[in-house]
Design a protein around this motif. Structure first.
Motif, PDB file in Angstrom:
ATOM      1  N   SER A   5       0.611  -1.001  -0.063  1.00 37.32           N
ATOM      2  CA  SER A   5       0.075  -0.516   0.023  1.00 37.32           C
ATOM      3  C   SER A   5       0.700   1.153   0.050  1.00 37.32           C
ATOM      4  CB  SER A   5      -1.196  -0.059   1.238  1.00 37.32           C
ATOM      5  OG  SER A   5      -0.113  -0.073   2.179  1.00 37.32           O
ATOM      6  N   ASN A   6       0.551   2.272  -0.232  1.00 36.43           N
ATOM      7  CA  ASN A   6       1.151   3.338  -0.456  1.00 36.43           C
ATOM      8  C   ASN A   6       1.936   3.436  -1.025  1.00 36.43           C
ATOM      9  OD1 ASN A   6      -0.609   4.808   1.576  1.00 36.43           O
ATOM     10  ND2 ASN A   6       0.340   3.834   2.970  1.00 36.43           N
ATOM     11  N   VAL A   7       1.219   2.998  -2.116  1.00 38.28           N
ATOM     12  CA  VAL A   7       2.637   2.277  -3.280  1.00 38.28           C
ATOM     13  C   VAL A   7       2.754   3.833  -4.474  1.00 38.28           C
ATOM     14  CG1 VAL A   7       2.551   1.496  -5.553  1.00 38.28           C
ATOM     15  CG2 VAL A   7       2.246  -0.175  -3.404  1.00 38.28           C
ATOM     16  N   ASN A   8       4.066   4.285  -5.095  1.00 40.97           N
ATOM     17  CA  ASN A   8       3.967   5.744  -5.832  1.00 40.97           C
ATOM     18  C   ASN A   8       5.355   4.903  -6.251  1.00 40.97           C
ATOM     19  OD1 ASN A   8       4.309   7.023  -7.271  1.00 40.97           O
ATOM     20  ND2 ASN A   8       3.960   9.425  -5.622  1.00 40.97           N
ATOM     21  N   PHE A   9       5.709   4.606  -7.455  1.00 37.50           N
ATOM     22  CA  PHE A   9       6.606   4.250  -8.187  1.00 37.50           C
ATOM     23  C   PHE A   9       7.085   4.471  -9.534  1.00 37.50           C
ATOM     24  CE2 PHE A   9       5.346   0.166  -7.758  1.00 37.50           C
ATOM     25  CZ  PHE A   9       5.706  -0.408  -9.085  1.00 37.50           C
ATOM     26  N   ILE A  10       7.950   5.325 -10.165  1.00 42.09           N
ATOM     27  CA  ILE A  10       8.468   4.691 -11.283  1.00 42.09           C
ATOM     28  C   ILE A  10       9.041   4.156 -12.287  1.00 42.09           C
ATOM     29  CG2 ILE A  10       8.803   6.004 -13.542  1.00 42.09           C
ATOM     30  CD1 ILE A  10       8.452   9.107 -11.407  1.00 42.09           C
ATOM     31  N   ILE A  11       8.977   3.225 -12.915  1.00 35.93           N
ATOM     32  CA  ILE A  11      10.106   2.577 -14.164  1.00 35.93           C
ATOM     33  C   ILE A  11       9.658   3.450 -15.421  1.00 35.93           C
ATOM     34  CG2 ILE A  11       9.299  -0.047 -12.403  1.00 35.93           C
ATOM     35  CD1 ILE A  11       8.009  -1.121 -14.882  1.00 35.93           C
ATOM     36  N   ASP A  12      10.883   3.229 -16.061  1.00 32.70           N
ATOM     37  CA  ASP A  12      11.444   3.592 -17.070  1.00 32.70           C
ATOM     38  C   ASP A  12      11.778   2.020 -18.521  1.00 32.70           C
ATOM     39  OD1 ASP A  12      12.651   4.274 -19.779  1.00 32.70           O
ATOM     40  OD2 ASP A  12      13.437   5.882 -17.953  1.00 32.70           O
ATOM     41  N   ILE A  13      10.114   2.490 -19.240  1.00 29.36           N
ATOM     42  CA  ILE A  13      10.534   1.459 -20.034  1.00 29.36           C
ATOM     43  C   ILE A  13      11.621   1.353 -21.181  1.00 29.36           C
ATOM     44  CG2 ILE A  13       7.531   0.670 -19.690  1.00 29.36           C
ATOM     45  CD1 ILE A  13       7.500   2.231 -22.787  1.00 29.36           C
ATOM     46  N   SER A  14      12.177   2.448 -21.224  1.00 30.40           N
ATOM     47  CA  SER A  14      13.096   2.150 -22.317  1.00 30.40           C
ATOM     48  C   SER A  14      14.302   1.631 -21.746  1.00 30.40           C
ATOM     49  CB  SER A  14      13.780   3.788 -22.484  1.00 30.40           C
ATOM     50  OG  SER A  14      14.490   4.014 -21.284  1.00 30.40           O
ATOM     51  N   THR A  15      14.044   1.028 -20.650  1.00 28.98           N
ATOM     52  CA  THR A  15      15.431   0.240 -19.579  1.00 28.98           C
ATOM     53  C   THR A  15      15.751  -0.898 -20.627  1.00 28.98           C
ATOM     54  OG1 THR A  15      14.589   0.325 -17.806  1.00 28.98           O
ATOM     55  CG2 THR A  15      16.074   2.046 -17.700  1.00 28.98           C
ATOM     56  N   PRO A  16      16.462  -1.957 -20.140  1.00 30.18           N
ATOM     57  CA  PRO A  16      16.564  -3.241 -20.502  1.00 30.18           C
ATOM     58  C   PRO A  16      15.423  -3.818 -19.352  1.00 30.18           C
ATOM     59  CG  PRO A  16      18.843  -2.532 -20.943  1.00 30.18           C
ATOM     60  CD  PRO A  16      17.736  -1.961 -20.271  1.00 30.18           C
ATOM     61  N   GLN A  17      15.875  -3.572 -18.026  1.00 31.56           N
ATOM     62  CA  GLN A  17      14.650  -4.531 -17.475  1.00 31.56           C
ATOM     63  C   GLN A  17      13.155  -4.217 -17.552  1.00 31.56           C
ATOM     64  OE1 GLN A  17      15.842  -3.200 -13.562  1.00 31.56           O
ATOM     65  NE2 GLN A  17      14.460  -4.925 -12.589  1.00 31.56           N
ATOM     66  N   TYR A  18      12.871  -3.370 -18.146  1.00 34.38           N
ATOM     67  CA  TYR A  18      11.714  -3.410 -18.044  1.00 34.38           C
ATOM     68  C   TYR A  18      11.451  -2.819 -19.803  1.00 34.38           C
ATOM     69  CZ  TYR A  18      11.756  -2.656 -13.254  1.00 34.38           C
ATOM     70  OH  TYR A  18      12.127  -2.606 -12.353  1.00 34.38           O
ATOM     71  N   SER A  19      11.947  -3.234 -20.889  1.00 30.70           N
ATOM     72  CA  SER A  19      11.778  -2.753 -21.930  1.00 30.70           C
ATOM     73  C   SER A  19      10.514  -3.843 -23.248  1.00 30.70           C
ATOM     74  CB  SER A  19      12.865  -2.993 -22.703  1.00 30.70           C
ATOM     75  OG  SER A  19      13.448  -3.798 -23.098  1.00 30.70           O
ATOM     76  N   ALA A  20      10.877  -4.966 -22.346  1.00 30.40           N
ATOM     77  CA  ALA A  20       9.205  -5.836 -22.804  1.00 30.40           C
ATOM     78  C   ALA A  20       7.850  -5.014 -22.531  1.00 30.40           C
ATOM     79  CB  ALA A  20       9.179  -7.184 -21.867  1.00 30.40           C
ATOM     80  N   LEU A  21       7.852  -4.299 -21.769  1.00 31.86           N
ATOM     81  CA  LEU A  21       6.489  -3.428 -21.655  1.00 31.86           C
ATOM     82  C   LEU A  21       5.906  -2.089 -23.294  1.00 31.86           C
ATOM     83  CD1 LEU A  21       6.390  -2.580 -18.055  1.00 31.86           C
ATOM     84  CD2 LEU A  21       4.209  -4.359 -19.288  1.00 31.86           C
TER      85      LEU A  21
END
Ligand code: FES
Length: 105
Positions: A5-21
């Protein structure tokens, strides 16, 4: 354990870790949350923990989130489509700006 809970974060989909998105039908995990890009390009963020016995749910590439342990299925709102899961998984808000996906909830 209860979902984050109280979640608030950003991921960058240009980085390899998240580029699947960058592609429809894929998913990643971040901070105990499964983040999927459905077959229509909509982003969905749910607690990754199945409410049955705690296994980590997956994404079917279209619009549903199956659990590999005993066959439960959740929809894009986190609601149970098929048991044995007794209750919904928590759904988070998600929005994309440029390459940055913000998850809150
Ligand atoms: Fe998910 Fe049993 S832990 S169906």
């Amino acid at each position: 354990a209860s979902p984050p809970s109280n979640v608030n974060f950003i991921i960058d989909i240009s980085t390899p870790q998240y580029s699947a998105l960058q592609t429809n039908g894929n998913y990643v995990y971040a901070n105990s949350i499964i983040i999927a890009r459905d077959s229509h390009g909509n982003f969905v963020a749910l607690s990754e923990v199945c409410t049955h016995a705690g296994c980590t749910i997956q994404f079917n590439g279209v619009s549903q989130f199956p659990c590999p342990c005993h066959g439960s299925i959740f929809d894009e709102n986190g609601n149970v489509v098929q048991g044995p899961a007794p209750s919904a998984v928590k759904k988070y808000s998600i929005s994309l700006s440029g390459n940055k996906l913000t998850v809150t909830g």
